[in-house]
Design an enzyme around this catalytic site. Sequence first.
Site, PDB file in Angstrom:
ATOM      1  N   GLY B  18      50.513  28.950  60.066  1.00 56.15           N
ATOM      2  CA  GLY B  18      49.913  28.365  59.495  1.00 56.15           C
ATOM      3  C   GLY B  18      49.156  26.936  58.953  1.00 56.15           C
ATOM      4  O   GLY B  18      50.410  26.839  58.142  1.00 56.15           O
ATOM      5  N   LYS B  43      56.408  32.875  67.662  1.00 54.68           N
ATOM      6  CA  LYS B  43      56.995  30.522  67.703  1.00 54.68           C
ATOM      7  C   LYS B  43      58.146  30.707  67.101  1.00 54.68           C
ATOM      8  O   LYS B  43      58.820  29.755  66.315  1.00 54.68           O
ATOM      9  CB  LYS B  43      56.005  30.261  65.911  1.00 54.68           C
ATOM     10  CG  LYS B  43      53.798  30.205  66.340  1.00 54.68           C
ATOM     11  CD  LYS B  43      53.968  29.297  66.782  1.00 54.68           C
ATOM     12  CE  LYS B  43      51.921  29.002  67.389  1.00 54.68           C
ATOM     13  NZ  LYS B  43      51.669  28.713  65.821  1.00 54.68           N
ATOM     14  N   VAL B  96      50.270  36.939  49.203  1.00 52.33           N
ATOM     15  CA  VAL B  96      48.592  35.865  48.752  1.00 52.33           C
ATOM     16  C   VAL B  96      47.382  36.585  49.077  1.00 52.33           C
ATOM     17  O   VAL B  96      46.622  35.949  49.058  1.00 52.33           O
ATOM     18  CB  VAL B  96      49.303  34.520  48.871  1.00 52.33           C
ATOM     19  CG1 VAL B  96      48.255  33.645  48.631  1.00 52.33           C
ATOM     20  CG2 VAL B  96      50.682  34.029  48.167  1.00 52.33           C
ATOM     21  N   GLU B  98      44.507  37.357  50.526  1.00 52.78           N
ATOM     22  CA  GLU B  98      42.397  37.657  49.760  1.00 52.78           C
ATOM     23  C   GLU B  98      42.451  38.316  50.750  1.00 52.78           C
ATOM     24  O   GLU B  98      42.475  38.546  51.744  1.00 52.78           O
ATOM     25  CB  GLU B  98      41.607  36.483  49.691  1.00 52.78           C
ATOM     26  CG  GLU B  98      42.112  35.500  48.324  1.00 52.78           C
ATOM     27  CD  GLU B  98      40.770  34.623  47.758  1.00 52.78           C
ATOM     28  OE1 GLU B  98      39.954  35.170  46.991  1.00 52.78           O
ATOM     29  OE2 GLU B  98      40.888  33.946  49.127  1.00 52.78           O
ATOM     30  N   TYR B 160      45.691  28.526  35.722  1.00 51.27           N
ATOM     31  CA  TYR B 160      46.703  26.530  35.664  1.00 51.27           C
ATOM     32  C   TYR B 160      46.058  26.375  34.439  1.00 51.27           C
ATOM     33  O   TYR B 160      46.497  25.459  33.871  1.00 51.27           O
ATOM     34  CB  TYR B 160      45.963  26.174  36.951  1.00 51.27           C
ATOM     35  CG  TYR B 160      45.689  26.926  38.586  1.00 51.27           C
ATOM     36  CD1 TYR B 160      47.297  28.283  38.285  1.00 51.27           C
ATOM     37  CD2 TYR B 160      45.352  26.360  39.262  1.00 51.27           C
ATOM     38  CE1 TYR B 160      47.250  28.370  39.559  1.00 51.27           C
ATOM     39  CE2 TYR B 160      45.503  27.148  40.847  1.00 51.27           C
ATOM     40  CZ  TYR B 160      46.215  28.243  40.817  1.00 51.27           C
ATOM     41  OH  TYR B 160      45.934  28.682  42.397  1.00 51.27           O
ATOM     42  N   GLU B 210      40.829  40.081  33.328  1.00 50.18           N
ATOM     43  CA  GLU B 210      39.222  40.092  33.739  1.00 50.18           C
ATOM     44  C   GLU B 210      38.273  41.954  33.596  1.00 50.18           C
ATOM     45  O   GLU B 210      39.532  42.283  34.046  1.00 50.18           O
ATOM     46  CB  GLU B 210      39.218  39.165  34.358  1.00 50.18           C
ATOM     47  CG  GLU B 210      39.904  39.689  36.441  1.00 50.18           C
ATOM     48  CD  GLU B 210      39.725  39.127  37.281  1.00 50.18           C
ATOM     49  OE1 GLU B 210      39.581  38.282  37.321  1.00 50.18           O
ATOM     50  OE2 GLU B 210      39.105  39.219  38.223  1.00 50.18           O
ATOM     51  N   HIS B 248      35.908  38.029  42.881  1.00 48.32           N
ATOM     52  CA  HIS B 248      36.808  38.702  43.042  1.00 48.32           C
ATOM     53  C   HIS B 248      36.883  40.039  43.597  1.00 48.32           C
ATOM     54  O   HIS B 248      35.903  40.965  42.938  1.00 48.32           O
ATOM     55  CB  HIS B 248      37.954  38.997  41.569  1.00 48.32           C
ATOM     56  CG  HIS B 248      38.977  37.801  41.870  1.00 48.32           C
ATOM     57  ND1 HIS B 248      39.517  37.464  40.441  1.00 48.32           N
ATOM     58  CD2 HIS B 248      39.814  36.939  43.051  1.00 48.32           C
ATOM     59  CE1 HIS B 248      40.165  36.669  40.065  1.00 48.32           C
ATOM     60  NE2 HIS B 248      39.862  36.055  41.587  1.00 48.32           N
TER      61      HIS B 248
END
Lengths: 380, 292
Positions: B18, B43, B96, B98, B160, B210, B248
């Site tokens: 992808g 693939k 990973v 979402e 980050y 958070e 989120h």
Amino acid sequence: MRLHEYEAKEVFKKCGIPVPEGKVAFSSEEAVRVAKEVGLPLVIKAQVFVGGRGKAGGVKFAKNLKEVEEISDKILKMDIKGYKVEGVLVEKRLNIEKELYLGMTIEGSAGKPAVIVSSEGGVEIEETARNYPQRISSIQVNVFKGLKSYEARFLVKKLGLKGERLFKVSNILYNLGNLYRNYDALIAEVNPLVITTEGEIFAADAVLQVDDSSLFRHPELQAKAIERIPDELEREAKNVGVTYVNLDGDIGLICSGAGLGMATMDMVRRKAKPANFLETGGGMTKELMAGALRVVMKKKNIRAVFINVYGGINPIHEGAKGVVEVIKEDKIKVPIVAKALGNRQEETWGILEEGGVKVVKESRTSKAIEELFRILKERE
Amino acid sequence: MAILINENTKVIVQGITGKVGSRQTRLMLDYGTKIVAGVTPGKGGEEIYGVPVYDSVKEAKEEHRIDASVVFVPARFVKDTCFEAIDAGIKLIVLVTEHTPVYDAMQIKAYAKTNRTIVIGPTTPGIISPSEKIKIGILPGNMFCPGNVGLISRSGTLTYEIAANFCEGGIGQSTAVGMGADPVVCTNLIDLLKLFDEDGQTRVVAIVGEVGGTEEEIAAQFIKEKMSKPVVAYIAGKSVPPGKRMGHAGAIVERGRGSAESKMRALREAKVKVAEMPENIVQLVKEALREI
């Protein structure tokens, strides 16, 4: 995605949870027609996406058709805590003998669905949990097997029900468990479950919140999901492809990443009020950033815009092109300050600076925000 | 040493062909990650940057030793993709993607537990260990540097920023892990704290939390009772209005739960120093290192 009470009740009914006879109406004439069909006395309930409607006058009883007309007319014109009432549910009034609570939710840390029952219906479950925790029973459900009938009976028995009532209510709870699974719900709640003086059992209110990430499995709901976001700007932002939350200030924000977006909002809040929260997600393009800036600028009172983005998964140099294009085309005059770091940051800075954006080349968001306030002060 | 991964970890990429999968494969390879294979059904036989692609995890496993998988497939295929990796005996999965359905995440979590597999995510930026020269996921390598702080975060870009602040302040990371910010994450905060507490390289742990859920509150209890290393924290979302989902899926203050105040209070009661702004966490780590 939260469903209206009347929509949730349609689902409940289909899934074997009895609901009172009634129908939704969007005008007082329609309400009167429903009243004639259902028969008096009735309860008229505001259909609105906010809690506390009862206290705000959004739930009233009607004894005759004149009252039905007057009350529904009044409720339909109401705004409850800033949310427009979108219809009224006109329902047969129940003769209440006993009210219970049945609910399903997610126990986040355990990562399992949880069933909660309480002998105290008609009040918020959080309130019962605080004041009378002994009235609540709860179990976690196996995520592959779902709620089993015997587990439902075990819980309902703790509410003090016996004989036929034990079976009827357990069956309703079991159906709620299946519904919860089949609709990918985050919350499914019957509050209150009413046992009438005639011995009948009904879900007098119904809450159903479906997981937004599961809507691809529920196309009939997906079609409605965007149109029912109550805030116009939030709806528009959703069409652009970003998450926007309308706030009451005048500093526009565009951030990549929800955590960074919230931290930025908190830091701006130390000195001024953010106009919005906006998170681009991981699919940044030129068009997406252009759309995002246009949504932010829709509010008339915007004093400045702060952009805080990272080039990890996102091509920020593409995003920068979108920003610059909108500044030029829409003749934006308010100061725009950007902090943009990560892959291709120099290229991004060049594009932004050429387009009139003040770029702060610094890894601390707080420093960039200071610069924003300095520029604002200079302009005064 | 690091937690979860080291320089010898052999990785496969599920969804390697992808757009995101292939680009991130390039970036992981450049950083030093040992990617031995990729999987995309249909693939098989192709190559992405020299990495052989297989139709199934099982076929890849027949040809290579595999320690970990990173998943980039669209949300609707996530459950099957993770089940496939778990059934093939892979013990670490970095998810990973979402917008994974919450019910699917719950099933992956339960299935992983039964099979003693660790799944990080969904919605994780991944894991990075600078001294081991490995990153699994989408974290930009140049923002991190080697050191002895264990970093656990619920978000991506904020991690980050904080890592960059750390590096500028001369503080490196043993391992940084994004745990994801969905209503259900497959590995809890407390599980990661335990790993860092046992890790030889890590001296201080920094939590970037958070609003939403009760992970930080539960972790606070663990820190108070069991944790031997010092912990510092920052919590994003003090000014979040109740009932609003902040980007989120799990970032929502609802039904009286999940507020930043509640988390900060719980952590402070556990003697965790909580930073007012993200950058202040650097100072807190420095103080904690001095006090050891």
